[in-house]
Enzyme design. Structure first.
Site, PDB file in Angstrom:
ATOM      1  N   THR A 126       0.813  -1.232   0.000  1.00  0.00           N
ATOM      2  CA  THR A 126       0.000   0.000   0.000  1.00  0.00           C
ATOM      3  C   THR A 126       0.840   1.273   0.000  1.00  0.00           C
ATOM      4  O   THR A 126       1.955   1.300   0.557  1.00  0.00           O
ATOM      5  CB  THR A 126      -0.918   0.009   1.254  1.00  0.00           C
ATOM      6  OG1 THR A 126      -1.417   1.338   1.461  1.00  0.00           O
ATOM      7  CG2 THR A 126      -0.167  -0.383   2.512  1.00  0.00           C
ATOM      8  N   GLU A 128       0.311   3.614   1.828  1.00  0.00           N
ATOM      9  CA  GLU A 128       0.445   4.059   3.226  1.00  0.00           C
ATOM     10  C   GLU A 128       1.851   3.756   3.752  1.00  0.00           C
ATOM     11  O   GLU A 128       2.262   4.311   4.772  1.00  0.00           O
ATOM     12  CB  GLU A 128      -0.609   3.396   4.106  1.00  0.00           C
ATOM     13  CG  GLU A 128      -2.040   3.875   3.870  1.00  0.00           C
ATOM     14  CD  GLU A 128      -2.294   5.310   4.318  1.00  0.00           C
ATOM     15  OE1 GLU A 128      -1.722   5.735   5.341  1.00  0.00           O
ATOM     16  OE2 GLU A 128      -3.062   6.010   3.629  1.00  0.00           O
TER      17      GLU A 128
HETATM   18  P1  NAP Z   1     -11.444  -4.764   2.365  1.00  0.00           P
HETATM   19  O1  NAP Z   1     -12.647  -4.466   1.507  1.00  0.00           O
HETATM   20  O2  NAP Z   1     -11.416  -4.214   3.743  1.00  0.00           O
HETATM   21  O3  NAP Z   1     -11.280  -6.359   2.444  1.00  0.00           O
HETATM   22  C1  NAP Z   1     -10.416  -6.973   3.374  1.00  0.00           C
HETATM   23  C2  NAP Z   1     -10.665  -8.472   3.312  1.00  0.00           C
HETATM   24  O4  NAP Z   1      -9.787  -9.136   4.236  1.00  0.00           O
HETATM   25  C3  NAP Z   1     -12.089  -8.890   3.698  1.00  0.00           C
HETATM   26  O5  NAP Z   1     -12.491  -9.920   2.835  1.00  0.00           O
HETATM   27  C4  NAP Z   1     -11.906  -9.443   5.112  1.00  0.00           C
HETATM   28  O6  NAP Z   1     -12.866 -10.407   5.467  1.00  0.00           O
HETATM   29  C5  NAP Z   1     -10.535 -10.100   4.967  1.00  0.00           C
HETATM   30  N1  NAP Z   1      -9.890 -10.373   6.262  1.00  0.00           N
HETATM   31  C6  NAP Z   1      -9.687  -9.493   7.282  1.00  0.00           C
HETATM   32  N2  NAP Z   1      -9.052 -10.101   8.300  1.00  0.00           N
HETATM   33  C7  NAP Z   1      -8.848 -11.400   7.926  1.00  0.00           C
HETATM   34  C8  NAP Z   1      -8.266 -12.531   8.564  1.00  0.00           C
HETATM   35  N3  NAP Z   1      -7.778 -12.439   9.804  1.00  0.00           N
HETATM   36  N4  NAP Z   1      -8.204 -13.720   7.895  1.00  0.00           N
HETATM   37  C9  NAP Z   1      -8.731 -13.815   6.650  1.00  0.00           C
HETATM   38  N5  NAP Z   1      -9.332 -12.780   6.003  1.00  0.00           N
HETATM   39  C10 NAP Z   1      -9.384 -11.582   6.632  1.00  0.00           C
HETATM   40  O7  NAP Z   1     -10.121  -4.295   1.626  1.00  0.00           O
HETATM   41  P2  NAP Z   1      -9.863  -3.962   0.076  1.00  0.00           P
HETATM   42  O8  NAP Z   1     -10.104  -2.521  -0.146  1.00  0.00           O
HETATM   43  O9  NAP Z   1     -10.521  -4.977  -0.770  1.00  0.00           O
HETATM   44  O10 NAP Z   1      -8.278  -4.142   0.012  1.00  0.00           O
HETATM   45  C11 NAP Z   1      -7.678  -5.384  -0.318  1.00  0.00           C
HETATM   46  C12 NAP Z   1      -6.239  -5.390   0.162  1.00  0.00           C
HETATM   47  O11 NAP Z   1      -5.514  -4.334  -0.464  1.00  0.00           O
HETATM   48  C13 NAP Z   1      -6.059  -5.184   1.664  1.00  0.00           C
HETATM   49  O12 NAP Z   1      -4.972  -5.965   2.065  1.00  0.00           O
HETATM   50  C14 NAP Z   1      -5.733  -3.707   1.779  1.00  0.00           C
HETATM   51  O13 NAP Z   1      -5.002  -3.450   2.950  1.00  0.00           O
HETATM   52  C15 NAP Z   1      -4.917  -3.506   0.521  1.00  0.00           C
HETATM   53  N6  NAP Z   1      -4.924  -2.151  -0.037  1.00  0.00           N
HETATM   54  C16 NAP Z   1      -6.107  -1.538  -0.301  1.00  0.00           C
HETATM   55  C17 NAP Z   1      -6.104  -0.275  -0.858  1.00  0.00           C
HETATM   56  C18 NAP Z   1      -7.400   0.435  -1.208  1.00  0.00           C
HETATM   57  O14 NAP Z   1      -7.356   1.634  -1.470  1.00  0.00           O
HETATM   58  N7  NAP Z   1      -8.507  -0.272  -1.278  1.00  0.00           N
HETATM   59  C19 NAP Z   1      -4.880   0.364  -1.148  1.00  0.00           C
HETATM   60  C20 NAP Z   1      -3.696  -0.323  -0.898  1.00  0.00           C
HETATM   61  C21 NAP Z   1      -3.729  -1.583  -0.363  1.00  0.00           C
HETATM   62  P3  NAP Z   1     -14.261 -10.017   6.222  1.00  0.00           P
HETATM   63  O15 NAP Z   1     -15.281  -9.857   5.136  1.00  0.00           O
HETATM   64  O16 NAP Z   1     -14.509 -11.193   7.072  1.00  0.00           O
HETATM   65  O17 NAP Z   1     -14.009  -8.770   6.999  1.00  0.00           O
END
Ligand code: NAP
Length: 348
Positions: A126, A128
């Site tokens: 990320t 961040e």
């Molecule tokens: P998100 O919508 O918050 O999805 C996070 C996912 O991780 C959800 O499916 C959640 O499951 C799962 N999860 C959380 N804790 C877990 C655990 N202990 N074991 C297994 N699964 C778990 O995030 P996103 O926006 O799709 O982002 C995807 C990834 O990219 C993340 O790693 C995020 O940090 C990274 N990222 C995102 C952005 C952005 O702008 N979106 C930018 C840079 C990086 P539940 O449904 O059960 O909560």
């Protein structure tokens, strides 16, 4: 032979877009989900992937569970999108965030090394990690300086991915993705909070949008575009890391203005810092207010990515502009409000 992909975090925003893309590419897609009282399937449903993904219970905190999942599925490609993904929450839950976003990734890497080191792995890094930025714009060569437990945990995971690549000759890539949004973004994230709240205000004329730092500048793109980049990284001959960004930055205030604009609303801003308010020019009503409760102990003021390496090597570039992204989200949220699909108030 049909390729198999395992997506962790399948229930999240990126999980849905990536699942759709991989299904369209002919993959057999396994969705690793966290067991809970109710599984979040609306995103996969919305994108038409729900009936085609094979679900596997999965928990990044459990090494043996990861090991069994990999042994059972034998994926060619593992996309690790699972994380505690809220920057704000990470200040309140630093240990949990470190365990899942940091050590969880080492568990996964170690399990891949044990089961079959030829499995390819994508790690969701990320912007961040740049935090208190050391250069503008930020590229693959910019030093990191994370400003939150989330950023620190993700940076540890990022270096672990590099380390397994260099130490064990594994195909691990990290996509250093800048903020990416969509109508499938969680309601707690600032962009979706803006579009959903303003959509509601524009329809029933009630409510206020409470925000933290209006001056924070982010490089925002469309999640569908960014998952295409993640896929392309995994198809390269050589495993390497890429910055994925639009190359343009906007403040939170700009995002509010763009969303209001898409709703035919004009905002008049007045006041400073915590006293700043935004009024609907037509009615004079306050529609935006600053609430210091949303300020973070350490702020990231400016993120702006340089995606030249991705453009040159992957042939990737963002297709959806900032204005089109905001408008896509607003249109979807108007429909959501009209169909009663949004909670009537935010949880915070
Ligand atoms: P998100 O919508 O918050 O999805 C996070 C996912 O991780 C959800 O499916 C959640 O499951 C799962 N999860 C959380 N804790 C877990 C655990 N202990 N074991 C297994 N699964 C778990 O995030 P996103 O926006 O799709 O982002 C995807 C990834 O990219 C993340 O790693 C995020 O940090 C990274 N990222 C995102 C952005 C952005 O702008 N979106 C930018 C840079 C990086 P539940 O449904 O059960 O909560």
């Amino acid at each position: 032979m049909t390729k198999r992909a395992l997506i962790t975090g399948i229930t999240g925003q990126d999980g849905a877009y990536l699942a759709r893309l991989l299904l369209d590419e002919g993959y057999e897609v396994f969705g690793a989900y966290r067991r809970s009282a109710s599984l979040t399937t609306w995103r996969l449903n919305e994108i038409g992937a729900l009936d085609h993904v094979k679900f596997e219970p999965f928990e990044l905190a459990e090494y043996n569970n990861i090991l069994r999942t990999l042994t059972k599925i034998e994926p060619d490609e593992v996309y690790n999108l699972a994380a505690q993904s809220f920057v704000g929450v990470s200040f309140e839950q630093p240990l949990y965030t470190s365990n899942i976003d940091g050590i969880g990734v080492t568990r996964l890497l170690e399990a891949i090394r044990t089961v079959n080191p030829n499995m390819k792995m994508y790690q969701a890094s990320t912007s961040e990690m740049f935090g208190k930025v050391q250069a503008v714009p930020q590229s693959e060569n910019t030093p990191f300086y994370p400003r939150s437990p989330y950023g620190v945990a993700k940076l540890y995971a990022h270096w672990m991915s590099v380390n397994y690549r260099e130490s064990h000759d594994m195909f691990t890539v990290s996509g250093i993705l800048f903020n990416h949004e969509s109508p499938l973004r969680g309601l707690e994230f600032v962009t979706r909070k803006i579009t959903s709240t303003l959509a509601r205000i524009s329809i029933d004329g009630r409510g206020e949008l409470e925000l933290g730092n209006l001056n924070a500048q982010r490089d925002w793109g469309f999640a569908g575009d960014y998952m295409r980049a993640a896929f392309l990284m995994m198809q390269q001959e050589i495993a390497q890391d890429f910055v994925i960004a639009s190359g343009r930055t906007h403040s939170v205030r700009d995002f509010v203005n763009a969303a209001a604009n898409a709703l035919d609303m004009e905002i008049d801003w007045s006041g400073e810092n915590e006293n700043e308010v935004g009024r609907n020019k037509k009615t004079g009503d306050v529609v935006v207010r600053v609430n210091p409760k949303f300020w973070r102990p350490a702020e990231v003021e400016l993120l702006l990515g340089d995606p030249s390496k991705a453009r040159e090597i992957l042939g990737w570039q963002a297709e959806v502009s900032f204005e089109d992204l905001v408008s896509k989200m607003v249109v979807a949220d108007i429909k959501n409000v009209e169909e009663g699909r949004l909670p009537s108030r935010s949880l915070e």
